[in-house]
Enzyme design. Structure first.
Site, PDB file in Angstrom:
ATOM      1  CG  ASP A 120     -10.849  54.089-119.692  1.00 18.64           C
ATOM      2  OD1 ASP A 120     -11.110  53.168-118.906  1.00 18.64           O
ATOM      3  OD2 ASP A 120      -9.764  54.706-119.704  1.00 18.64           O
ATOM      4  CG  ASP A 299     -10.300  50.365-116.007  1.00 19.00           C
ATOM      5  OD1 ASP A 299     -10.897  50.834-116.996  1.00 19.00           O
ATOM      6  OD2 ASP A 299      -9.083  50.504-115.820  1.00 19.00           O
TER       7      ASP A 299
END
Ligand SMILES: *[C@@H]1O[C@H](CO)[C@@H](O)[C@H](O)[C@H]1NC(C)=O
Ligand SMILES: *[C@@H]1O[C@H](CO)[C@@H](O)[C@H](O)[C@H]1NC(C)=O
Ligand SMILES: *[C@@H]1O[C@H](CO)[C@@H](O)[C@H](O)[C@H]1NC(C)=O
Ligand SMILES: *[C@@H]1O[C@H](CO)[C@@H](O)[C@H](O)[C@H]1NC(C)=O
Ligand SMILES: *[C@@H]1O[C@H](CO)[C@@H](O)[C@H](O)[C@H]1NC(C)=O
Length: 412
Positions: A120, A299
């Site tokens: 992530d 992201d």
């Protein structure tokens, strides 16, 4: 010791047994796999609950990061101005992202214990279940510090502050983390004694979360894994790169994989070290330029493209027949005619990159509907853009901690 010439592929999902494959320079490879998305095929309708969930969780995740930034640096994050980080929300503090994340394998401890992780770039901590986490961590592999000769308890609890019944908390350890054939020693690991709802095996297939942004948004006040590898001279370069595609997804650590892209990278400097925050210089929709200049966070742990409601309303206003779809997919979502999927591009580092139409379209709002849900979503809480894998699936992306920049290149 630098491990510069062995190229390693670790297996997917099941174990982290690393298998040397070929010799090549330019980093270490971790193969990624992806779970289902919001709809399973173009002909199947979208999952409205998953979409609502996604937006809610993403908002909570950013709220958490902004609060950690404030705590770590003593100043408010410049993007935290609007609703975010000011308000308490009862939502999941760790990212689930609607079953749509990218997985790869790592090991923790000595001898190595294997885990699958959600990589992530929108957070910075390494979090795994601990053996004390029984019910809420069911189905996940637990990290057993007592079985690791290199584990050190930091005797410090951690807790994600947002959400009441959906907290993640536990104790902090330091241990050795193995990834793609490299190892980071004394890496801070959050061993959760309680996982949130979003981590239930049905919603979160990986065992844990591996954050790849900067230390200033770490809730454990610790270097993220890649920074540790870099600081310990395990990688030649401060770059890692993602190819996120349906098949053959890959994370390269300590370089880029030249086989996966063509031409040059278009680089954008990080404007605020915390998230991978850069400027999106513009957007076009059906060849019409929408705007110039917005802050954008790159992201890999978010699926959609999320922006402020006003910009998103302007965007859909250019598509005849499009309209808000709060009842189908939740507030912030829009539909457009399925036979008129817009052609959308975003400009970074001076270059426009197309979002594949197939990716932009999340699918019909219900089975047989002629209206399709768009993957650009508006939020009243955001004054900035979150650029998730709807965009990232169409490009090869490099993240450079040395020069603090993000580069996009065309996929090979
Ligand atoms: C801020 O950081 C300190 C440690 O540096 C920690 O004890 C405290 O709980 C943190 N506060 C929040 C709100 O995260
Ligand atoms: C990494 O390499 C640099 C430069 O050669 C050196 O100064 C530093 O001590 C090394 N760090 C570690 C942890 O080995
Ligand atoms: C991805 O892999 C699946 C199964 O291996 C295959 O059916 C599909 O055609 C592949 N898709 C692409 C875009 O290569
Ligand atoms: C990006 O930052 C570097 C210094 O780190 C600077 O030399 C370069 O001019 C910057 N690029 C842009 C487009 O601002
Ligand atoms: C956008 O412009 C290109 C060439 O400039 C053209 O080929 C294409 O048809 C245009 N697309 C739309 C949707 O107008």
């Amino acid at each position: 010791m630098k491990l510069t010439t062995t190229f390693i592929v670790s297996s997917l999902l099941v174990t982290a047994s690393a298998v040397p494959v070929t010799q090549k320079s330019g980093g270490y490879k971790v193969t990624l796999s992806k779970r289902a998305s919001f709809s399973t095929s173009e002909s199947v309708d979208v999952d409205g609950d998953a979409l609502r969930d996604h937006l809610r969780r993403t908002t909570a995740k950013y709220e958490r990061g902004f609060a950690a930034y404030h705590n770590n640096t003593g100043k408010a994050h410049p993007l935290a101005g609007k609703g975010l980080a000011k308000r308490h929300m009862s939502s999941d503090p760790l990212t689930n992202e609607g079953n749509a994340m990218w997985y790869g394998a790592i090991t923790v401890g000595t001898p190595p214990q294997s885990f699958t992780m959600d990589f992530d770039t929108g957070s910075s901590d390494l979090v795994l279940p601990s053996p004390a986490c029984t019910e809420s961590c069911q189905g996940h592999h637990a990290y057993q510090p007592t079985e690791s000769s290199t584990a050190l308890s930091l005797l410090k609890p951690f807790s994600s502050a947002f959400g009441d019944q959906s907290k993640v908390y536990g104790m902090q350890y330091q241990d050795t983390v193995g990834i793609g054939g490299m190892s980071a020693t004394k890496q801070t690991v959050g061993a959760a004694t309680q996982y949130s709802d979003g981590f239930s095996k049905a919603r979160f297939a990986a065992d844990g979360l591996l954050g790849m942004a900067f230390k200033s948004i770490s809730e454990l006040h610790a270097d993220p894994v890649f920074h540790t590898l870099y600081n310990q001279n395990q990688t030649d370069s401060g770059t890692f790169a993602f190819k996120l595609a349906e098949n053959a997804s890959e994370l390269t650590l300590g370089g880029v994989n030249e086989a996966l892209y063509t031409g040059e990278f278009a680089w954008s400097n990080v404007t605020e070290e915390g998230y991978w925050q850069v400027a999106v210089e513009g957007m076009t929709i059906n060849n019409k330029t929408m705007f110039h200049g917005h802050a954008a966070i790159i992201d890999s742990g978010t699926t959609l493209l999320i922006a402020d409601s006003t910009t998103v309303a302007q965007f859909y206003a250019t598509i005849p027949g499009s309209r808000p779809a709060p009842e189908v997919a939740g507030p912030g979502y829009y539909t457009f005619p399925c036979n008129a999927v817009p052609s959308v591009s975003m400009t970074f580092g001076g270059r426009a990159f197309e979002i594949p139409q197939k990716t932009f379209n999340l699918g019909p709002s219900f089975k047989g509907s002629q209206e399709c849900v768009g993957s650009l979503v508006g939020s009243d809480d955001m004054s900035f853009w979150i650029v998730g894998d709807i965009f990232l699936r169409g490009v090869y992306t490099a993240f450079d901690i040395e020069n603090k920049r993000v580069g996009f290149a065309d996929l090979a």
